[in-house]
Structure formats: structure tokens, C-alpha cells
Design an enzyme around this catalytic site. Structure first.
Site, mmCIF file in Angstrom:
data_model
loop_
_atom_site.group_PDB
_atom_site.id
_atom_site.type_symbol
_atom_site.label_atom_id
_atom_site.label_comp_id
_atom_site.label_asym_id
_atom_site.label_seq_id
_atom_site.Cartn_x
_atom_site.Cartn_y
_atom_site.Cartn_z
ATOM 1 N N TYR A 67 -6.352 33.940 7.375
ATOM 2 C CA TYR A 67 -7.543 33.366 8.116
ATOM 3 C C TYR A 67 -7.198 32.009 8.232
ATOM 4 O O TYR A 67 -6.381 31.481 7.637
ATOM 5 C CB TYR A 67 -8.681 33.775 7.292
ATOM 6 C CG TYR A 67 -8.850 33.071 5.863
ATOM 7 C CD1 TYR A 67 -9.380 31.826 5.465
ATOM 8 C CD2 TYR A 67 -8.549 34.114 4.747
ATOM 9 C CE1 TYR A 67 -9.347 31.629 4.335
ATOM 10 C CE2 TYR A 67 -8.502 33.513 3.466
ATOM 11 C CZ TYR A 67 -8.936 32.299 3.053
ATOM 12 O OH TYR A 67 -9.035 31.709 1.953
ATOM 13 N N ASN A 113 -6.111 23.886 -6.209
ATOM 14 C CA ASN A 113 -5.540 24.955 -5.616
ATOM 15 C C ASN A 113 -6.313 25.945 -4.696
ATOM 16 O O ASN A 113 -6.097 26.974 -4.318
ATOM 17 C CB ASN A 113 -5.315 25.827 -6.990
ATOM 18 C CG ASN A 113 -6.617 26.326 -7.658
ATOM 19 O OD1 ASN A 113 -7.741 26.174 -6.977
ATOM 20 N ND2 ASN A 113 -6.442 27.025 -8.640
ATOM 21 N N HIS A 125 -19.089 26.922 -2.472
ATOM 22 C CA HIS A 125 -19.616 27.133 -1.141
ATOM 23 C C HIS A 125 -20.531 28.075 -0.647
ATOM 24 O O HIS A 125 -20.483 29.129 -1.431
ATOM 25 C CB HIS A 125 -18.506 26.724 -0.180
ATOM 26 C CG HIS A 125 -17.576 27.979 -0.073
ATOM 27 N ND1 HIS A 125 -18.009 29.228 0.716
ATOM 28 C CD2 HIS A 125 -16.370 28.153 -0.539
ATOM 29 C CE1 HIS A 125 -16.923 29.914 0.652
ATOM 30 N NE2 HIS A 125 -15.918 29.510 -0.168
ATOM 31 N N CYS A 131 -12.775 31.244 -4.503
ATOM 32 C CA CYS A 131 -13.953 30.474 -4.346
ATOM 33 C C CYS A 131 -15.187 31.013 -5.163
ATOM 34 O O CYS A 131 -15.017 32.190 -5.269
ATOM 35 C CB CYS A 131 -14.271 30.126 -2.853
ATOM 36 S SG CYS A 131 -12.868 29.102 -2.213
ATOM 37 N N ASN A 142 -18.614 31.949 -4.046
ATOM 38 C CA ASN A 142 -19.619 32.164 -3.156
ATOM 39 C C ASN A 142 -21.068 32.195 -3.621
ATOM 40 O O ASN A 142 -21.433 32.916 -4.556
ATOM 41 C CB ASN A 142 -19.270 33.377 -2.369
ATOM 42 C CG ASN A 142 -17.792 33.480 -1.551
ATOM 43 O OD1 ASN A 142 -17.548 34.435 -0.936
ATOM 44 N ND2 ASN A 142 -17.154 32.433 -1.606
#
Length: 398
Positions: free
Chosen positions: A306, A320, A325, A343, A345
Site C-alpha cells: 500500500y 518504526n 490515527h 498502528c 486505529n
């Protein structure tokens, strides 16, 4: 003793005098140390005033002097009347004479590969002048190493903020350089320097900073010998403030992200962390530190095919690739399972609520995952190290 010399006389009776006997005269008296003249016949000692004794650093004739100093003049048994240090062009170098006129120190950086000349005088306790003279030459470095700081003037940071001094080349003599690094705090704070690489020294407190602490960090590295013929190129400093207390607690097993302040818990968000079945996607356990925040951010990861996936309200917590978010496509999993690429989410609305409260330096404590935050994750993994391990990375104990 009283500075007075005493004497006495003892006579041997005449009946004890014979061919081999003589009159013995025994004298007693005082001894003194230091300058002075012994009195005679009851006259006291008179101390002689001393001449001024100058100590100059660097001394006349010195070569390859590090311009970082010390560049000083000191006097004993007298006072400095005048001290002048001039460069090869005859320009006077700034300096400061102490109020008691016992010492002088340079007030600006000297240049590399330059000749400087002392002049002036001191007045001794004996009333005589002693001249100050001579020249010295500063070193010509093989290379110069630049320092930079991660903190800025008049900025406010979170309670986990580490101080990082980064150099643009490897440092050989870390002990010498570390002596030029100082941290001053408005509140008593136990902390220490640690070398996380040959180009980076970090300072962190033993425990989180106390809110409201004012901090001044100085890297007075110009003119300091870095080893292997390298010297410091510059000095850097910054003064900043530690803001309010706020910490994030994220648990990968309960799929929750809790925000706490001094007032208590303010938010409890459902979250989705990194997919645990793929080692490359696990959100690392350990204390992360907020590094920056962005109203929107393009996420790219070629390994997972992506590129420039734009997400809202992104807060970077590691080098890293870990962020907190907003991500609407994973709302179905938030609070239930972990599906991200590392991450944290949140629903965009929740991410905005958190984003608005964030300061760089805020701690984000992650628990429950199968991997630990460490050196492989880059800045800032400072809080992943125990205090004992941290102290062992100081150049003072290496």
C-alpha cells in the site's frame, strides 16, 4: 611562641668542674615557618609580603590548544590589574574579570589554528607589578563534528520527553563530550545521559518529568576534542517547559486505548492494534513517546503493498511506523480484534478527540503484545530500558 624568642642560662656548679668539664650554655628559642625575619632581644617577627603568583591557562608557548578551554588567568597573593588576550590581527578577545580581581575567563569562542597573545599585569601583596605575557596557538582539527538538539526554545513537551543530542559523525571520546553536556531543571530531577549510538546521547529522568518543570539543556561542544583529531563545530542550547501530565494506556488484548490525566481518566476508546499473527504487523509493547502529530498523513508500506493511504489525525509514537490515527475502514474491528499493520486505529471522531490533547513527549504505554519496543525501532525507545540499564550506557561508567 607569640613570635618572641626566649633564652635562659644554666651554670654548672664549680664543684663539678674539672679538667674535662666546661661551662655549658643552654639556649632555648622559637622556630618559624614561611617568610619573615626572627627578632632579636625580644623583637617580634616581621612577615614579608608575597609577590603576585600568576597561573595562566593555556601557558605561554602552548600549541594545539583546544579552543573550548579552559582559557583563564588566576592570581594568588595579589590582584589582576589588567588582562588582555588578542588574536593575530590585534583584535581583543572578550573576557570577564571577576569582582575580586582574582581571576579572568574568556567570554567568547576562540578560533581554530589561530595564535593568541596574553598581556596585562598583576599587583602583588608586596606592592610590585608582575607582567602577563606570552602567546599560544590553537589546534587545527582534522575534522569538525556538528551537534543538534531535538528540543526547541520556548516549546512545551510531555512528561516522557527525552533530550537527544545528535552528532553528524561518530564520537570517539564520548566521556570528553559528555562532560560538555548539561541539563538544568527548575525542579530537582534525577536523570542521566546514555549513549544510544556513537552519534547520539540522550538524557532522560529516572521517572516521568514533573509537570511545569522548566529545563535548559546545553551542549557546549565547540572546541571540545571528540577523539581521532576531530573537534566540536558548534554549541547548541534550548530552554523548554514540561506541560500537563497525560499518559495513554493501550492494551492489545482488551482492544482499548485509555487516556489519563492528573484529573483521572478522560477517554476510553475502542481500538484495533497490529495483527498478531504476522510478526511484521505487531504493535510493540513498551513505553512509546509521541514524536509528532499531523492532521492528515500518507501511509506507505511497500512490503504490504500500500502507498500513500491518507489517514486523519495521525500521531507518531515511534520511528518504526507506529501511529495512533483515525481509520474508518477498521471501525468494525475496533474494540474487538487487531487487524492493523502496527498502528493503533481509532474511529476518526475519537482520533480527533485524542489528537487535540497531544503534546510531543507524551508517553504511550502499550501492553499485551508478543514483541517489545527496542533499539531496532529507532527513536524514542528510551523508556523501554530499565533505569539500571540506562545508567550503564553513560560514558562516565563505561
Amino acid at each position: 611562641m607569640g613570635g618572641t624568642r626566649h633564652s635562659g642560662r644554666r651554670w654548672i656548679p664549680a664543684t663539678l668542674l674539672g679538667a674535662g668539664l666546661v661551662t655549658v650554655l643552654a639556649l632555648t628559642g622559637c622556630t618559624t615557618t614561611g617568610a619573615g625575619t626572627a627578632g632579636v632581644g625580644g623583637v617580634g617577627l616581621v612577615e614579608q609580603p608575597e609577590p603576585a603568583k600568576l597561573t595562566v591557562s593555556p601557558a605561554a608557548g602552548a600549541k594545539d590548544v583546544g579552543p573550548g578551554g579552559p582559557i583563564t588567568v588566576n592570581v594568588a597573593d595579589g590582584t589582576l590589574e589588567k588582562v588582555t588576550l588578542t588574536n593575530a590581527d590585534g583584535k581583543q578577545v572578550k573576557g570577564e574579570l571577576a569582582a575580586d580581581k582574582k581571576s579572568w575567563k574568556v567570554g567568547e569562542d576562540l578560533g581554530y589554528a589561530k595564535t593568541y597573545t596574553w598581556s596585562g599585569s598583576a599587583l602583588g601583596a608586596d606592592g610590585k607589578n608582575v607582567p602577563l605575557s606570552g602567546s599560544f596557538t590553537t589546534v587545527k582539527p582534522k575534522s569538525q563534528i556538528k551537534a543538534s538538539l531535538n528540543t526547541g526554545d520556548n516549546q512545551t513537551y510531555g512528561v516522557a520527553m527525552p533530550i537527544a543530542v545528535t552528532f553528524d559523525a561518530p564520537v570517539k571520546d564520548r566521556a570528553a563530550v559528555q562532560k560538555a553536556l548539561t541539563v538544568e531543571t527548575s525542579v530537582d530531577t534525577e536523570g542521566a545521559w546514555a549513549w544510544l549510538s556513537d552519534r547520539s546521547a540522550h538524557w532522560r529522568p529516572k521517572e516521568y518529568w514533573k509537570p511545569g518543570t522548566k529545563v535548559t539543556v546545553k551542549a557546549d561542544t565547540y572546541g571540545i576534542a571528540f577523539g581521532n583529531g576531530a573537534y566540536g563545530r558548534n554549541d547548541v542550547t534550548s530552554t523548554f517547559t514540561i506541560g500537563r501530565y497525560q499518559v495513554v494506556e493501550g492494551n492489545t488484548q482488551t482492544h482499548r486505548m485509555v487516556v489519563k490525566t492528573e484529573a483521572g481518566q478522560t477517554h476510553d476508546f475502542p481500538a484495533s492494534f497490529g495483527l498478531e499473527s504476522d510478526p511484521g504487523r505487531v504493535t510493540k509493547s513498551g513505553t512509546h513517546v509521541v514524536m509528532s502529530k499531523h492532521a492528515s498523513y500518507g501511509m506507505t508500506n511497500p512490503k504490504y503493498n500500500y502507498e500513500n493511504v491518507v489517514v486523519p489525525w495521525a500521531v507518531r509514537i515511534s520511528n518504526n511506523g507506529e501511529f495512533i490515527h483515525g481509520y474508518a475502514p477498521s471501525i468494525w474491528a475496533q474494540g474487538k480484534q487487531n487487524v492493523s499493520h502496527g498502528c493503533i486505529n481509532l474511529a476518526p471522531a475519537n482520533a480527533k478527540l485524542y489528537y487535540d490533547t497531544v503534546l510531543p513527549g507524551d508517553p504511550v504505554e502499550i501492553t499485551g503484545s508478543t514483541q517489545q519496543l527496542g533499539a531496532q525501532d529507532g527513536d524514542y525507545y528510551d523508556w523501554a530500558l530499565s533505569w539500571e540499564k540506562w545508567q550503564k550506557l553513560s560514558a562516565e561508567v563505561a
